[in-house]
Design a protein around this motif. Structure first.
Motif, PDB file in Angstrom:
ATOM      1  N   ALA A  29      15.178   9.185 -11.642  1.00  0.00           N
ATOM      2  CA  ALA A  29      16.457   9.887 -11.746  1.00  0.00           C
ATOM      3  C   ALA A  29      16.551  10.993 -10.702  1.00  0.00           C
ATOM      4  CB  ALA A  29      16.620  10.470 -13.152  1.00  0.00           C
ATOM      5  N   ASN A  30      15.470  11.745 -10.491  1.00  0.00           N
ATOM      6  CA  ASN A  30      15.483  12.798  -9.471  1.00  0.00           C
ATOM      7  C   ASN A  30      15.646  12.206  -8.081  1.00  0.00           C
ATOM      8  OD1 ASN A  30      15.247  15.111 -11.123  1.00  0.00           O
ATOM      9  ND2 ASN A  30      13.082  14.691 -11.391  1.00  0.00           N
ATOM     10  N   GLU A  32      17.204   9.385  -7.356  1.00  0.00           N
ATOM     11  CA  GLU A  32      18.590   8.942  -7.249  1.00  0.00           C
ATOM     12  C   GLU A  32      19.521  10.133  -7.058  1.00  0.00           C
ATOM     13  OE1 GLU A  32      19.138   6.687 -10.812  1.00  0.00           O
ATOM     14  OE2 GLU A  32      18.019   4.973 -10.039  1.00  0.00           O
ATOM     15  N   ASN A  33      19.240  11.237  -7.725  1.00  0.00           N
ATOM     16  CA  ASN A  33      20.056  12.442  -7.570  1.00  0.00           C
ATOM     17  C   ASN A  33      20.035  12.939  -6.131  1.00  0.00           C
ATOM     18  OD1 ASN A  33      20.738  12.471 -10.275  1.00  0.00           O
ATOM     19  ND2 ASN A  33      19.173  13.961 -10.833  1.00  0.00           N
ATOM     20  N   ARG A  36      22.047  10.615  -3.776  1.00  0.00           N
ATOM     21  CA  ARG A  36      23.500  10.816  -3.864  1.00  0.00           C
ATOM     22  C   ARG A  36      23.907  12.099  -3.153  1.00  0.00           C
ATOM     23  NH1 ARG A  36      22.720   8.667  -9.049  1.00  0.00           N
ATOM     24  NH2 ARG A  36      22.567  10.755  -9.965  1.00  0.00           N
ATOM     25  N   ALA A  37      23.138  13.155  -3.357  1.00  0.00           N
ATOM     26  CA  ALA A  37      23.451  14.427  -2.697  1.00  0.00           C
ATOM     27  C   ALA A  37      23.345  14.293  -1.179  1.00  0.00           C
ATOM     28  CB  ALA A  37      22.520  15.523  -3.206  1.00  0.00           C
ATOM     29  N   SER A  79      18.173  23.341  -5.236  1.00  0.00           N
ATOM     30  CA  SER A  79      19.095  23.104  -6.339  1.00  0.00           C
ATOM     31  C   SER A  79      18.437  22.962  -7.705  1.00  0.00           C
ATOM     32  CB  SER A  79      19.951  21.874  -6.058  1.00  0.00           C
ATOM     33  OG  SER A  79      19.140  20.702  -6.032  1.00  0.00           O
ATOM     34  N   ARG A  80      17.233  22.447  -7.786  1.00  0.00           N
ATOM     35  CA  ARG A  80      16.626  22.199  -9.091  1.00  0.00           C
ATOM     36  C   ARG A  80      15.245  22.843  -9.244  1.00  0.00           C
ATOM     37  NH1 ARG A  80      18.952  17.967 -12.175  1.00  0.00           N
ATOM     38  NH2 ARG A  80      16.883  17.596 -12.995  1.00  0.00           N
ATOM     39  N   TYR A  87      12.621  19.438  -3.937  1.00  0.00           N
ATOM     40  CA  TYR A  87      12.960  18.433  -2.929  1.00  0.00           C
ATOM     41  C   TYR A  87      12.542  18.962  -1.566  1.00  0.00           C
ATOM     42  CZ  TYR A  87      16.147  16.625  -6.532  1.00  0.00           C
ATOM     43  OH  TYR A  87      16.687  16.128  -7.683  1.00  0.00           O
TER      44      TYR A  87
END
Length: 156
Positions: A29-30, A32-33, A36-37, A79-80, A87
């Motif tokens: 999921a990370n 894929e996130n 997309r970003a 961001s996370r 990232y």
């Protein structure tokens, strides 16, 4: 009885009841996130400078893209962090050059010029302008459960 166990065993494996499922699902999921970003960031950075640079100014076009894109990269990388997800995004010259050599848009129905990779940013000559069409990136996603590294080329 044995026949009834076969569908149950199949369902068990398809539903993902396995020790590593939560860890791999979170990492996926990370990943894929961030993909997309990055897609949004590359598109926004490339289209911001469309038509500004002639083909002879392709180095300046790649630099302008990098300048805009680096702001997006900074946002994505931070961001996370508070959630324990880090990232790391770097340009990949080799991936960009390989894409420019093998996947550059061309063919009988296209009137585009050559592609060139400049530090991982792929520019193409279109109607005398230098247009950013792709960027090669190395992406690393690190969480408390491990990390995933990927190399990808994001196209416009």
């Amino acid at each position: 009885m044995a026949i009834a166990l076969v569908p149950m065993a199949l369902a068990y494996h398809q539903l993902g009841y396995h020790d590593d499922v939560s860890a791999s699902a979170e990492t996926t999921a990370n990943g894929e996130n961030v993909e997309r970003a990055l897609d949004r960031a590359v598109h926004a950075s490339a289209t911001q400078h469309d038509g500004e640079y002639a083909w002879e100014e392709r180095d300046a076009a790649a630099s302008a893209f990098d300048g805009t894109f680096s702001g997006y990269v900074d946002e994505i990388e931070s961001s996370r962090v508070e959630r324990g997800v880090v990232y790391r995004i770097d340009a990949n010259e080799t991936a960009g050059r390989r894409w420019a050599e093998t996947d550059c848009p061309r063919g009988p129905n296209r009137e585009f010029g050559p592609c060139e990779s400049l530090g991982g940013v792929v520019v193409q000559e279109r109607a005398g302008d230098a247009v950013v069409v792709a960027v090669g990136l190395d992406v690393r996603v690190t969480t408390d459960r491990g990390d995933v590294a990927m190399t990808r080329v994001t196209t416009i």
